[in-house]
Every structure is written in structure tokens, then in C-alpha cells.
Design an enzyme around this catalytic site. Sequence first.
Site, short mmCIF file in Angstrom:
data_model
loop_
_atom_site.label_atom_id
_atom_site.label_comp_id
_atom_site.label_asym_id
_atom_site.label_seq_id
_atom_site.Cartn_x
_atom_site.Cartn_y
_atom_site.Cartn_z
N MET A 1 13.58 67.76 42.13
CA MET A 1 12.49 67.41 41.19
C MET A 1 12.91 67.67 39.75
O MET A 1 12.08 68.04 38.91
CB MET A 1 11.21 68.21 41.52
CG MET A 1 10.68 67.94 42.91
SD MET A 1 9.27 68.95 43.34
CE MET A 1 10.07 70.49 43.80
N LYS B 1 1.28 60.85 46.22
CA LYS B 1 0.93 60.29 44.92
C LYS B 1 0.99 58.77 44.96
O LYS B 1 1.82 58.20 45.64
CB LYS B 1 1.92 60.78 43.86
CG LYS B 1 1.63 62.18 43.44
CD LYS B 1 2.56 62.60 42.33
CE LYS B 1 2.46 64.10 42.15
NZ LYS B 1 3.64 64.70 41.61
N ASP C 1 3.69 61.61 53.30
CA ASP C 1 3.88 61.71 51.85
C ASP C 1 4.69 60.54 51.29
O ASP C 1 5.22 59.73 52.04
CB ASP C 1 4.66 62.99 51.51
CG ASP C 1 3.84 64.23 51.73
OD1 ASP C 1 2.62 64.14 51.61
OD2 ASP C 1 4.45 65.27 52.02
N1 SAH Z 1 11.10 68.58 51.47
C1 SAH Z 1 12.02 67.74 50.75
C2 SAH Z 1 12.01 68.02 49.25
C3 SAH Z 1 10.67 67.78 48.58
S1 SAH Z 1 10.76 67.98 46.84
C4 SAH Z 1 13.43 67.89 51.33
O1 SAH Z 1 13.68 68.82 52.11
O2 SAH Z 1 14.28 67.03 51.04
C5 SAH Z 1 11.07 66.33 46.33
C6 SAH Z 1 12.45 66.20 45.71
O3 SAH Z 1 13.43 66.13 46.74
C7 SAH Z 1 12.68 64.97 44.87
O4 SAH Z 1 12.19 65.12 43.56
C8 SAH Z 1 14.18 64.87 44.89
O5 SAH Z 1 14.76 65.80 44.00
C9 SAH Z 1 14.49 65.32 46.30
N2 SAH Z 1 14.66 64.20 47.25
C10 SAH Z 1 13.97 64.00 48.38
N3 SAH Z 1 14.46 62.93 49.04
C11 SAH Z 1 15.50 62.45 48.31
C12 SAH Z 1 16.43 61.39 48.46
N4 SAH Z 1 16.43 60.57 49.51
N5 SAH Z 1 17.36 61.22 47.51
C13 SAH Z 1 17.42 62.02 46.45
N6 SAH Z 1 16.57 63.04 46.24
C14 SAH Z 1 15.63 63.27 47.16
#
Ligand code: SAH
Length: 245
Positions: free
Chosen positions: A165, A56, A34
Amino acid sequence: MGKVYIVGGGPGDPELLTLKAYRVLREADVVLYDALVSKEILEFTKPSCVKIYVGKRDGRHSLPQEEINELLFRFSKVYDTVVRLKGGDPSVFGRGGEELIYLSERGVEVEVVPGVTSAIAGPFSAFIPVTYRGVSSSFAVVTGHPKRDVDWSAFSEVDTLVVLMGVKNRRKIAGELIRAGRDPEEPVAFIERATTQEQREVFTTLRELSENPPEVEPPAVMVVGRVVEIGKKVLLRHGHARKSL
Ligand code: SAH
């Protein structure tokens, strides 16, 4: 018949990958990944590994979930080791559960490799612990995606609220939380690109966010609660959280 691994790639820093995820990536014949998966992690794969981006791109939608499910199923027939690699932990807003059910219903062997989620590692990489004795004894993780109908009143009492998000919708979320009864002066932090070289923190309050929201670049984790003060205090003393890199 091969095996499908549903793997968490961690929040960004390649060193936050688990040893198991590292081993599985090295063995992978094909990887479906992803947008939020860091590029360095993909380099752990062997040269013959087929790497397929299913997230995306340039505003276009990601591959529909049904197609990803189908691809995983078909690949499991021809490859020994199929890896579905997701940012953070696959079970946190990663649709890992859906893939797990689809594949197991079709008799495919599936293994889960949990990852370090940005929901917890994001805040703490800015020195904000989601729980802290005497300050926060509960936390919740919620989606702030504009297309999801969230009942924000359900989060009026939780000590630490982590919103994923939520960047686009941040102003509305703050307004909803105040309406739900949270203190408008409650501190809020956004951690952009947590655990990467580009990490940046933005501090504000629910009131400011609802009236005059500061600039925030996605991806970012939003944290609401008194624990934010802890991170702010340490950061002020320490300089930027990722200075040591
Ligand atoms: N499965 C992922 C989350 C997916 S939803 C997890 O466990 O981290 C995607 C959201 O995760 C983004 O919109 C943001 O809010 C957050 N996110 C993921 N990686 C990030 C990062 N390195 N820094 C800040 N926000 C992050």
C-alpha cells in the site's frame, strides 16, 4: 448454525489458490469478497452462491469493518458455508484477525484458510527472493498507507523491506528511509499486479525515488534491498517475468 471460512485468495493468478481454498469456494453458499480478489476465482463458486462485494468502489469507501463482521455473523445463522475471501493472505493487512475475534466471541465456528501473500510472492514473481544466502537474512513487511503512522527508523537495518500500500506515498517513504540511515543508492523495485497477465516491474533507487519518482500504478509491492539486484539480473537475461503465459 453454519461455519465461516476466512480464506486467502492468493495474489492474483488463480492457479496460486490453495486446493483448500478452491474446495471451500466450490462449497460456499455465500462469499464476501474484496477489491483485490481476482474475478476468475469467484467463478469457482456454484451457481446458487451469493457473491457480495464489500471492497472499495469508484473512490467510495468499502463497507465499514463492523458491518462486514455483522454480515458474516448473520449469514452464519442462515447458511452452512460462509466464505470471507480476501486477496493474498487474510492475516496480512487484511483484517482477518478482527473478523476471527468477532465471530469466535459470538460462538461462531471459524476456519482459516491461509493464502499466498503478495508480500512474498509479489517480489519472487519478479525473481526477487526476500531472503538470499549472503545477501539478505531478514525481511520485514510494512504498510506504506499515508494514514498509518510508521516509524521508518525501525526499518533501517532490516535486509529486505517489503512495503504494501505504498505507491501513493513512495516518495516520502524513500526520503524517510534515507533519513533513517539506509543507503540512497540501495535498489528498489515495484511489482505491479504481480502474478497476473498485467504484471510489470519498475526498478529505481531510494535516491531517485525521493527526488524524481518514476510512474507506478497500484496495486504494487515495493521492495527495498540488495536482493532487488538478483531479480533485475534474471529479468534482463530472461525478458519479462510473465513471458511464458
Ligand atoms: N492480504 C494481502 C495484502 C492486502 S494490503 C496479501 O497478503 O497480499 C493491499 C496491498 O497488497 C496493495 O496495496 C499492494 O501493495 C499489495 N498487493 C496485493 N495484491 C497485489 C498484486 N497482485 N500485485 C502487487 N501488489 C499487490
